[in-house]
Design an enzyme around this catalytic site. Structure first.
Site, short mmCIF file in Angstrom:
data_model
loop_
_atom_site.label_atom_id
_atom_site.label_comp_id
_atom_site.label_asym_id
_atom_site.label_seq_id
_atom_site.Cartn_x
_atom_site.Cartn_y
_atom_site.Cartn_z
N ARG A 24 30.70 82.14 -81.87
CA ARG A 24 29.46 82.05 -81.11
C ARG A 24 28.35 82.79 -81.84
O ARG A 24 28.52 83.95 -82.20
CB ARG A 24 29.64 82.65 -79.71
CG ARG A 24 30.60 81.82 -78.91
CD ARG A 24 30.77 82.34 -77.50
NE ARG A 24 31.86 81.58 -76.89
CZ ARG A 24 32.39 81.85 -75.72
NH1 ARG A 24 31.95 82.86 -75.00
NH2 ARG A 24 33.37 81.12 -75.24
N SER A 123 29.94 78.88 -73.69
CA SER A 123 30.36 79.23 -72.34
C SER A 123 29.25 79.73 -71.43
O SER A 123 28.31 79.02 -71.16
CB SER A 123 31.49 80.25 -72.44
OG SER A 123 32.07 80.46 -71.20
N HIS A 124 29.34 80.99 -71.04
CA HIS A 124 28.40 81.57 -70.08
C HIS A 124 27.17 82.16 -70.77
O HIS A 124 26.31 82.71 -70.11
CB HIS A 124 29.12 82.67 -69.31
CG HIS A 124 29.77 83.65 -70.23
ND1 HIS A 124 30.90 83.33 -70.96
CD2 HIS A 124 29.43 84.89 -70.60
CE1 HIS A 124 31.22 84.35 -71.72
NE2 HIS A 124 30.36 85.31 -71.53
N ASP A 299 30.35 78.36 -64.76
CA ASP A 299 29.57 78.74 -65.93
C ASP A 299 29.20 77.49 -66.74
O ASP A 299 29.49 76.36 -66.32
CB ASP A 299 30.31 79.77 -66.79
CG ASP A 299 31.51 79.19 -67.53
OD1 ASP A 299 32.05 78.17 -67.04
OD2 ASP A 299 31.90 79.73 -68.57
N ASP A 301 30.26 75.92 -69.37
CA ASP A 301 31.28 74.92 -69.74
C ASP A 301 32.29 74.69 -68.62
O ASP A 301 33.33 74.05 -68.85
CB ASP A 301 31.98 75.32 -71.04
CG ASP A 301 32.72 76.64 -70.94
OD1 ASP A 301 32.31 77.50 -70.14
OD2 ASP A 301 33.72 76.83 -71.67
N ASP A 303 34.50 76.40 -67.08
CA ASP A 303 35.86 76.94 -66.98
C ASP A 303 35.90 78.19 -66.09
O ASP A 303 36.97 78.61 -65.67
CB ASP A 303 36.48 77.20 -68.37
CG ASP A 303 35.67 78.15 -69.23
OD1 ASP A 303 34.54 78.51 -68.83
OD2 ASP A 303 36.16 78.52 -70.32
N ARG A 304 34.74 78.77 -65.81
CA ARG A 304 34.74 79.93 -64.92
C ARG A 304 34.36 79.53 -63.50
O ARG A 304 33.73 78.49 -63.29
CB ARG A 304 33.71 80.96 -65.39
CG ARG A 304 34.02 81.52 -66.74
CD ARG A 304 33.08 82.66 -67.05
NE ARG A 304 33.44 83.23 -68.33
CZ ARG A 304 33.12 84.45 -68.72
NH1 ARG A 304 32.41 85.24 -67.92
NH2 ARG A 304 33.49 84.91 -69.89
N THR A 367 43.15 89.82 -73.32
CA THR A 367 42.01 89.01 -72.86
C THR A 367 41.87 87.73 -73.67
O THR A 367 42.03 87.74 -74.89
CB THR A 367 40.74 89.86 -73.00
OG1 THR A 367 40.85 90.95 -72.10
CG2 THR A 367 39.50 89.05 -72.67
N GLU A 386 41.88 85.80 -65.01
CA GLU A 386 41.22 86.95 -65.64
C GLU A 386 40.15 87.48 -64.71
O GLU A 386 39.58 86.73 -63.91
CB GLU A 386 40.54 86.51 -66.95
CG GLU A 386 41.49 86.08 -68.02
CD GLU A 386 40.75 85.89 -69.36
OE1 GLU A 386 40.88 86.76 -70.22
OE2 GLU A 386 40.03 84.89 -69.51
N SER A 388 37.26 88.11 -65.40
CA SER A 388 35.96 87.59 -65.80
C SER A 388 35.69 86.21 -65.21
O SER A 388 35.15 85.35 -65.88
CB SER A 388 35.89 87.53 -67.32
OG SER A 388 36.99 86.78 -67.81
N LYS A 399 41.18 77.79 -68.64
CA LYS A 399 40.86 78.12 -67.26
C LYS A 399 40.00 77.00 -66.69
O LYS A 399 39.40 76.24 -67.45
CB LYS A 399 40.18 79.48 -67.15
CG LYS A 399 38.94 79.66 -68.01
CD LYS A 399 38.46 81.10 -67.88
CE LYS A 399 37.24 81.39 -68.74
NZ LYS A 399 37.59 81.83 -70.10
C1 VG1 Z 1 35.01 87.27 -72.14
C2 VG1 Z 1 35.90 87.64 -70.97
C3 VG1 Z 1 37.27 87.01 -71.17
C4 VG1 Z 1 37.13 85.50 -71.35
C5 VG1 Z 1 36.18 85.20 -72.48
C6 VG1 Z 1 35.91 83.72 -72.63
O1 VG1 Z 1 35.54 87.78 -73.33
O2 VG1 Z 1 36.00 89.03 -70.84
O3 VG1 Z 1 38.08 87.33 -70.07
O4 VG1 Z 1 38.37 84.92 -71.64
O5 VG1 Z 1 34.93 85.85 -72.24
O6 VG1 Z 1 35.37 83.16 -71.47
P1 VG1 Z 1 35.04 89.15 -74.01
O7 VG1 Z 1 35.81 89.25 -75.27
O8 VG1 Z 1 33.55 89.02 -74.17
O9 VG1 Z 1 35.32 90.23 -73.01
V1 VG1 Z 1 34.40 81.79 -71.58
O10 VG1 Z 1 34.04 81.29 -70.06
O11 VG1 Z 1 33.46 82.24 -72.74
O12 VG1 Z 1 35.34 80.62 -72.44
CO CO Z 2 33.21 79.40 -70.01
#
Ligand code: VG1
Ligand code: CO
Length: 693
Positions: A24, A123-124, A299, A301, A303-304, A367, A386, A388, A399
Site C-alpha cells: 500500500r 482497504s480502509h 470498509d 473493499d 471485508d470489514r 494479525t 480480528e 479491527s 474476512k
Molecule cells: C490492520 C489490522 C489487521 C487487518 C489489516 C488488514 O493491520 O490491524 O487486523 O488484518 O489491517 O485489514 P495493521 O498491520 O495496520 O494493524 V484490511 O480491511 O486492510 O484488508
Molecule cells: Co478491508
C-alpha cells in the site's frame, strides 16, 4: 491482430515489501513509471512460470482511484507472461471477499477455474489522487499469499531488471459483460468481464437461511440500516439487502461506489462512519428519529464490518465471540458444528471463553487474515475474527463484511423467531448483554498513534522488548503507577508457529499478560502507507456478571494509565494522545497531514507557500496547524503541546496561525526549520482537507 511480447528494462524501487495485507502506497507512488509493473512482474516471478503460464487470474478491486488504469496494465502484463485468461468484475469491481469466493467457486463458460488473483485495494485507507492505492496477490485457495510468497515477491522487487508487457493489445472495455479474445504469440488470451455480485450472492444463499432473515427485515418491529461508505460493498448491498431480502432502499447509505469514497475515510468505526453513527443514535448530534434496531457498515473493499444496535456499539472482539456462540443454532452452514475457532493475537479473549465453554478447538494467530487460511484449509477452523472489524468463516479465505452482517441478522432472526408477531424484540444490545452475563465481559480499547516517526516507534518497541526480560522490574514500575492494577505474570514478543505447515512468524507484537487476565499489547501496523503507526491494545476481563455493565472508558482507565507510562509512549513518540482511539467517542483527533503532498502550494494567492501542513482538529471544532519548509516533517512534533493554541480559519478565507503558547520550540523538523508565525496570513485558497478526522 497478434500482440507481441515486449521486454521493458527497469530498475528496483525501494520499499515494495508487502505489509499485513499487500503493498500500500500513495497513488502518486504507484503512478511512477514501472512502479506497479515491477511489483506485478515480481509476483509472477515469485509464483514461477509453470504456475503463470496457462493460468486463469482474477483482477479487480474496490474501485479506488487508479484501479482502472492498473487493471489494463495488469491485463497486458498477464498476457505477456503467458496467462491464458483474466477475469474482471464489471467495472473492475469485486470486493475482497467476493474475489475469494470467485477464486473458489466460479466456473467460466469454458469450464475454467481461477488460479489466483490480484486484488487492487488499500482497504480502509482513503482513495483519490492524493490518497492510497494498493495491490495484493491471493492464491488458489482464495486466501492472501502466505509469507513464503510475499517474501519472495519482495526479494524479487529488489533485483528486478525487466518486465514483460503485451504490445499491440488494446485496452479492454471492462464496463461491458462478456469475453474478449486476443491472439498472442503462444495462442489465445481471453478477458472475461462478469457480474461482480452473482457468484457472491449465490454463496451467501448457500450459507444463510434467507427466508428467516427476510421475515425479520419485513417485520414492522425491525428496522435496518447499512452504510457502505462509498466502498465496493455498495455493489453487493443493494442486491442482497434490498433485492434478495426485501430491505427498503432508504435503509442503504452511501451505497454508490466511488473512486475517492466520497472524500471520506472508508473505515467502519465510530469515527468515520459518521452518518450511520448519527442515525443509530451514537453520535454527538443524532437524528431526531428513533434509531433503527440494527445498523452496519463496511470498509472500502467490504471485508470489514461494524455492527451496531440501537444506541449500542458491538466491539468486533465481542462480535466474533457472539457469532461463534450462536452459529450452530442460527446459521445453517454451521449446523453440523464448528471445527474450531481462531482470533488474531491482539483481539480480545472473548472468543477464548466461548471456545472453552463449548469445548472448541481454539487458535491465536498473528494479525492479518493470511494466518487463518492454513487452519481453514486443514479443516481446523470454522469461525474467526480480528479486533479491527474483521470477521469471517471458512466459506472463503478472507474476512467478509457482508457475511458478518448476515450472520448477525441470522442470530437476530433466530432469537426473535417466535416474537415477530407479538412480544418484545430481542435487540442487539440484549444479545450482547446476555452474552456478557454468560461468559463475562472483556473491556477493550485500542489506541492508534498514526504517522509517528519511524525511528521513535522502533525505539519504543525495542525498549518494551528489553523491559519484559525482567518481570520484577516491570511490576515495580507498575506498582509505582497504579496500585489497583494486577501483576504482570508473563510477557513476550509474540511468535507463531503455524500448526499446519510449521512455518514460524516472529516479531508479531509485544504482550504483557496480567494475573487477572488483563492484557496490554503493543505492535507496529503493517498497513500504513507512510511513517509508522503504533497500535496499543488494552483489555481487561470481568467475570462477575454484576460488573459487566460499566462504561469501558472508566473500567479501563487504570490500565491505560499503566500502558502509557510503562511504555514511555510520550517520550518515544512525542505524542501525549493517540491519533485515534477505537471505541472511545470523545477522543482528540489529529489529522495526519493536509495540503499538497509534495509540500507545496498549500494555498496560493500568487506566491507559493512551501510547506507540508499538519492540521489538527479538536472535538470542539477548533483547529490548529503547523507548517514546515521541508517536505519531511518529523512526526515527533509533540503536536499536543499545541493543544492550547488555536489556528483560526478565518471566515474571509484567510488562514491565521495564532499561538497562545507563543512561538518557540513547538516541534522538531528534520533538516528544516519551523515556519510558524503568530498571525501570518497565508492567503486565500481552498481549505485544506484534513485526511483523518
Ligand atoms: C490492520 C489490522 C489487521 C487487518 C489489516 C488488514 O493491520 O490491524 O487486523 O488484518 O489491517 O485489514 P495493521 O498491520 O495496520 O494493524 V484490511 O480491511 O486492510 O484488508
Ligand atoms: Co478491508
Amino acid at each position: 491482430m497478434v500482440f507481441k511480447v515486449a521486454r521493458v528494462e527497469t530498475t528496483p524501487f525501494d520499499g515494495q515489501k508487502p505489509g499485513t495485507s499487500g503493498l500500500r502506497k500513495k497513488v502518486k507512488v504507484f503512478m511512477q513509471p514501472h512502479y506497479l509493473q515491477n511489483f506485478v512482474q515480481s509476483t509472477f516471478n515469485a509464483l514461477g512460470a509453470d504456475k503463470v503460464r496457462g493460468a486463469t487470474l482474477v483482477v479487480s478491486g474496490d474501485g479506488r482511484y487508479y484501479s482502472k488504469d492498473a487493471i489494463q496494465i495488469i491485463i497486458k502484463m498477464a498476457a505477456a507472461n503467458g496467462v491464458r485468461r483474466i477475469w474482471v468484475g464489471q467495472n473492475g469491481l469485486l470486493s475482497t471477499p467476493a474475489v475469494s469466493a470467485v477464486i473458489r467457486e466460479r466456473v467460466g463458460a469454458d469450464g475454467s477455474k481461477a488460479n489466483g488473483a490480484f486484488i487492487l485495494t488499500a482497504s480502509h485507507n482513503p482513495g483519490g489522487p492524493h490518497e492510497d492505492f494498493g495491490i495484493k496477490y491471493n492464491m488458489e485457495n482464495g486466501g492472501p499469499a502466505p509469507e513464503g510468497i510475499t517474501d519472495k515477491i519482495y526479494s524479487n522487487t529488489t533485483t528486478i531488471k525487466e518486465y514483460l508487457i503485451a504490445e499491440g493489445l488494446p485496452d479492454v472495455d471492462i464496463s461491458i459483460i462478456g469475453v474478449t479474445s486476443f491472439a498472442g504469440p503462444e495462442g489465445q488470451f481471453d478477458v472475461d468481464v462478469f457480474d461482480s455480485a452473482s457468484d457472491y450472492v449465490k454463496l451467501m444463499k448457500s450459507i444463510f437461511y434467507f427466508q428467516s432473515i427476510q421475515n425479520l427485515l419485513s417485520s414492522p418491529k425491525f428496522t435496518f440500516c447499512y452504510d457502505a461508505l462509498h466502498g465496493v460493498a455498495g455493489a453487493y448491498a443493494k442486491r442482497i439487502f434490498v433485492e434478495e431480502l426485501g430491505a427498503k432502499e432508504s435503509s442503504l447509505l452511501n451505497c454508490v461506489p466511488k473512486e475517492d469514497f466520497g472524500g471520506g475515510h472508508p473505515d467502519p468505526n465510530l469515527t468515520y462512519a459518521k452518518e450511520l453513527v448519527a442515525r443509530m443514535g451514537l453520535g454527538k448530534t443524532n437524528t431526531e428519529q428513533e434509531p433503527p434496531e440494527f445498523g452496519a457498515a463496511a470498509d472500502g473493499d467490504a471485508d470489514r464490518n461494524m455492527i451496531l444496535g440501537k444506541r449500542f456499539f458491538v466491539t468486533p472482539s465481542d462480535s466474533v465471540a457472539i457469532i461463534a456462540a450462536n452459529a450452530v443454532q442460527a446459521i445453517p452452514y454451521f449446523s453440523g458444528g464448528l471445527k474450531g475457532v481462531a482470533r488474531s493475537m491482539p483481539t480480545s479473549a472473548a472468543l477464548d471463553v466461548v471456545a472453552k465453554n463449548l469445548n472448541l478447538k481454539f487458535f491465536e494467530v498473528p494479525t492479518g487474515w493470511k494466518f487463518f487460511g492454513n487452519l481453514m484449509d486443514a479443516g481446523m477452523c470454522s469461525v474467526c475474527g480480528e479486533e479491527s472489524f474483521g470477521t469471517g468463516s471458512d466459506h472463503i479465505r478472507e474476512k467478509d463484511g457482508i457475511w458478518a452482517v448476515l450472520a448477525w441478522l441470522s442470530i437476530l432472526a433466530y432469537k426473535n423467531k417466535d416474537n415477530l408477531g407479538g412480544g418484545k424484540l430481542v435487540s442487539v444490545e440484549d444479545i450482547v448483554r446476555q452474552h456478557w452475563s454468560t461468559y463475562g465481559r472483556h473491556y477493550y480499547t485500542r489506541y492508534d498513534y498514526e504517522n509517528v516517526d519511524a525511528g521513535g516507534a522502533k525505539e519504543l518497541m525495542a525498549y518494551l522488548v528489553k523491559l519484559q526480560s525482567s518481570l520484577t522490574e516491570v511490576n515495580n514500575i507498575i506498582k509505582g503507577i497504579r496500585s489497583d492494577v494486577s501483576k504482570v505474570v508473563h510477557a513476550d514478543e509474540f511468535e507463531y508457529k503455524d500448526p499446519v505447515d510449521g512455518s514460524i512468524s516472529k516479531h508479531q507484537g509485544i504482550r504483557y499478560l496480567f494475573e487477572d487476565g488483563s492484557r496490554l499489547v503493543f505492535r507496529l501496523s503493517g498497513t500504513g502507507s507512510e511513517g509508522a503507526t503504533i497500535r496499543l491494545y488494552i483489555e481487561q476481563y470481568e467475570k462477575d456478571s454484576s460488573k459487566t455493565g460499566r462504561d469501558s472508558q472508566e473500567a479501563l482507565a487504570p490500565l491505560v494509565d499503566v500502558a502509557l507510562k510503562l511504555s514511555k509512549m510520550k517520550e518515544f513518540t512525542g505524542r501525549s494522545a493517540p491519533t485515534r482511539t477505537i471505541q472511545w467517542k470523545n477522543s482528540v483527533r489529529v489529522a495526519k497531514s493536509c495540503g499538497n503532498e509534495n509540500g507545496e502550494n498549500w494555498s496560493d494567492n500568487g506566491r507559493k507557500w512551501m510547506g507540508l501542513g499538519a492540521i489538527n482538529s479538536l472535538d470542539d471544532g477548533s483547529r490548529f496547524g503547523v507548517v514546515s519548509k521541508e517536505r519531511e516533517i518529523s512526526s515527533r512534533v509533540g503536536n499536543f503541546n499545541l493543544l492550547r493554541t488555536r489556528l483560526v480559519w478565518g471566515r474571509s478565507g484567510m488562514l491565521f496561525f495564532g499561538f497562545g503558547a507563543g512561538l518557540g520550540q513547538v516541534g522538531r523538523v528534520r533538516g528544516g526549520v519551523w515556519v510558524l508565525s503568530r498571525t501570518r496570513p497565508i492567503g486565500p485558497g481552498p481549505s485544506p482537507t484534513p485526511s483523518l478526522f
